[in-house]
Design a protein around this motif. Structure first.
Motif, PDB file in Angstrom:
ATOM      1  N   ASP A 129       0.838  -1.202   0.000  1.00 10.17           N
ATOM      2  CA  ASP A 129       0.000   0.000   0.000  1.00 10.17           C
ATOM      3  C   ASP A 129       0.875   1.255   0.000  1.00 10.17           C
ATOM      4  OD1 ASP A 129       0.980   0.209   2.566  1.00 10.17           O
ATOM      5  OD2 ASP A 129      -0.891  -0.378   3.548  1.00 10.17           O
ATOM      6  N   ALA A 130       0.203   2.407  -0.057  1.00 12.08           N
ATOM      7  CA  ALA A 130       0.923   3.677  -0.183  1.00 12.08           C
ATOM      8  C   ALA A 130       1.851   3.913   1.020  1.00 12.08           C
ATOM      9  CB  ALA A 130      -0.071   4.818  -0.328  1.00 12.08           C
ATOM     10  N   ARG A 134       5.931   4.470   1.022  1.00  9.83           N
ATOM     11  CA  ARG A 134       6.634   5.623   1.636  1.00  9.83           C
ATOM     12  C   ARG A 134       7.702   5.181   2.635  1.00  9.83           C
ATOM     13  NH1 ARG A 134       3.462   8.795  -0.874  1.00  9.83           N
ATOM     14  NH2 ARG A 134       1.465   7.852  -0.481  1.00  9.83           N
ATOM     15  N   THR A 145      -0.146   5.704  -5.127  1.00  8.27           N
ATOM     16  CA  THR A 145      -1.229   4.992  -4.441  1.00  8.27           C
ATOM     17  C   THR A 145      -0.821   3.607  -3.922  1.00  8.27           C
ATOM     18  OG1 THR A 145      -1.927   4.216  -6.624  1.00  8.27           O
ATOM     19  CG2 THR A 145      -3.092   6.128  -5.713  1.00  8.27           C
ATOM     20  N   GLY A 146       0.359   3.147  -4.263  1.00  8.73           N
ATOM     21  CA  GLY A 146       0.802   1.820  -3.818  1.00  8.73           C
ATOM     22  C   GLY A 146       1.796   1.274  -4.823  1.00  8.73           C
TER      23      GLY A 146
END
Ligand code: FAD
Length: 378
Positions: A129-130, A134, A145-146
């Protein structure tokens, strides 16, 4: 393959002639010599002059055509223990590779891909996932977004890899002739004769690993194939403080992106320049480079304004379906083709060289090579 060879008079003889001293030709030569063959490599210019020596060095199983996945996974295993095979790491860094989604729709595409791979029994790509993106890439732009992540992928140094394979092959008896372009092939009795730079070489088998020029060899034996030579572009920036460990790609636009230990950033991923095949040269296209740089800046905004060290073009053979030809000839005996790697053959070379050796010595491979047969375009 016969235990001994009969040389035609006035010729230089071996068991196998490999045409092309790129990564694939040299890996095939190494694996053939390990299997006991006497091998001669004919290279038109110098080993690694074209795609193999000037590519982005991505060791990537991530995002592969499903037919290539078994080969890519087998090759990645070899990358992780390259010193056992060639006595050098080739600069391989197991940094992981990540492919970013920039929209919800792209993330859904990646989700569907991972589900499909899982159903086929492959677990090497993981949807993230995002927030996880990160954690891996703190400097990435907020719109991401991922993505998908392959933790055991990485990158290596192309020319060092080519040199390591060439030296390892030469240590076990492979003869490498540089500046020796194979011009003509012909069958003489049970053997091949290949003329190059006014000399004649004879062997029981020929391996066609001539990269973007390989379709010319195939045509000589009555097997025309739609291989397209393409100039792919890469750019290296000035040094910037460390911000990125994995290799980064994008889903909806061309990008291959990595930062080296010295701080420079390599940007590429499929943008194209122009090719002059007669001059054996690729030219950069500045509009394409600018578009590639914009993608990089969109995803890593702090790079805006960073200087460019240099850009270059490397010539690669593309097949219409984006996967290579790894195949015994269907028209000529004792000829194996290995070309058309369509911008992702660097990672594959350690294992595909082994497959080529299997095809020469036994006519088949333990890995599934049917999708790569040469007659699939007819
Ligand atoms: C800019 C760029 C970036 C890339 N990035 C990646 C990446 O990150 N990861 C990845 O997996 N792949 C990547 N690739 C693809 C990869 O580099 C190629 O798929 C791979 O190197 C092909 O190797 P090869 O040995 O088949 O071809 P080549 O390296 O082109 O070698 C073929 C050799 O054959 C020689 N030759 C041609 N005709 C004759 C003849 N008649 N007689 C004798 N010799 C001849 C040529 O001079 C050449 O040296 C990239 C390619 C480019 C161009």
């Amino acid at each position: 393959m016969a235990a001994s060879s009969i040389y035609a008079s006035g010729t230089t003889g071996s068991d196998v002639i490999v045409i092309g001293g790129g990564f694939h030709g040299l890996s095939s030569a190494l694996h053939l010599a390990r299997a006991g063959a006497r091998v001669t490599v004919l290279e038109a210019e110098y080993c690694g002059r074209h795609a193999s020596g000037v590519n982005a060095g991505g060791v990537r199983t991530l995002g592969r055509h499903v037919a290539e996945v078994p080969l890519a996974l087998a090759s990645r295993e070899l990358w992780h223990r390259l010193p056992e095979l060639v006595g050098d790491t080739a600069g391989f860094v197991p940094s992981g590779q990540i492919k970013l989604a920039e929209t919800d729709a792209e993330l859904e595409l990646l989700r569907a891909r991972v589900a499909d791979l899982n159903q086929r029994g492959y677990r090497h790509e993981v949807l993230i996932d995002a927030a996880t993106v990160r954690t891996l890439l703190p400097a990435v732009a907020p719109h991401v977004t991922g993505g998908i992540w392959a933790a055991d992928d990485g990158h290596a140094l192309p020319f060092r890899a080519v040199t390591a394979f060439r030296r390892a092959a030469q240590r076990i008896g492979v003869t490498v002739h540089e500046g020796m372009r194979a011009d003509a092939l012909r069958r003489v009795g049970e053997r091949w004769e290949v003329t190059a730079a006014g000399r004649c070489f004879s062997a029981e088998y020929v391996v066609n690993a001539a990269g973007a020029w390989a379709s010319g060899i195939a045509k000589q034996v009555g097997e025309p194939v739609p291989e397209e030579p393409v100039a792919l572009l890469l750019t290296i920036t000035h040094r910037v403080p460390a911000f990125c460990t994995p290799v980064v790609g994008a889903t909806g636009r061309p990008l291959s992106f990595k930062q080296f230990d010295n701080g420079t950033v390599l940007i590429g991923g499929g943008v194209r320049g122009s090719v002059d095949m007669a001059a054996r040269n690729g030219e950069v296209d500045f509009a394409q480079l600018a578009s590639n740089a914009r993608t990089a800046i969109n995803l890593f905004p702090h790079l805006r304004g960073v200087g460019i060290n240099r850009s270059w073009a490397g010539i690669e053979g593309f097949m219409p379906d984006g996967i290579p030809v790894i195949s015994p000839s269907r028209t000529a005996p004792k000829l194996v083709h290995s070309f058309g790697f369509s911008a992702h053959g660097f990672e594959l070379a350690p294992a595909v060289g082994h497959i080529v050796a299997e095809l020469v010595t036994s006519g088949c491979s333990a890995l599934p090579v049917e999708p790569f047969r040469i007659d699939r375009f007819h």
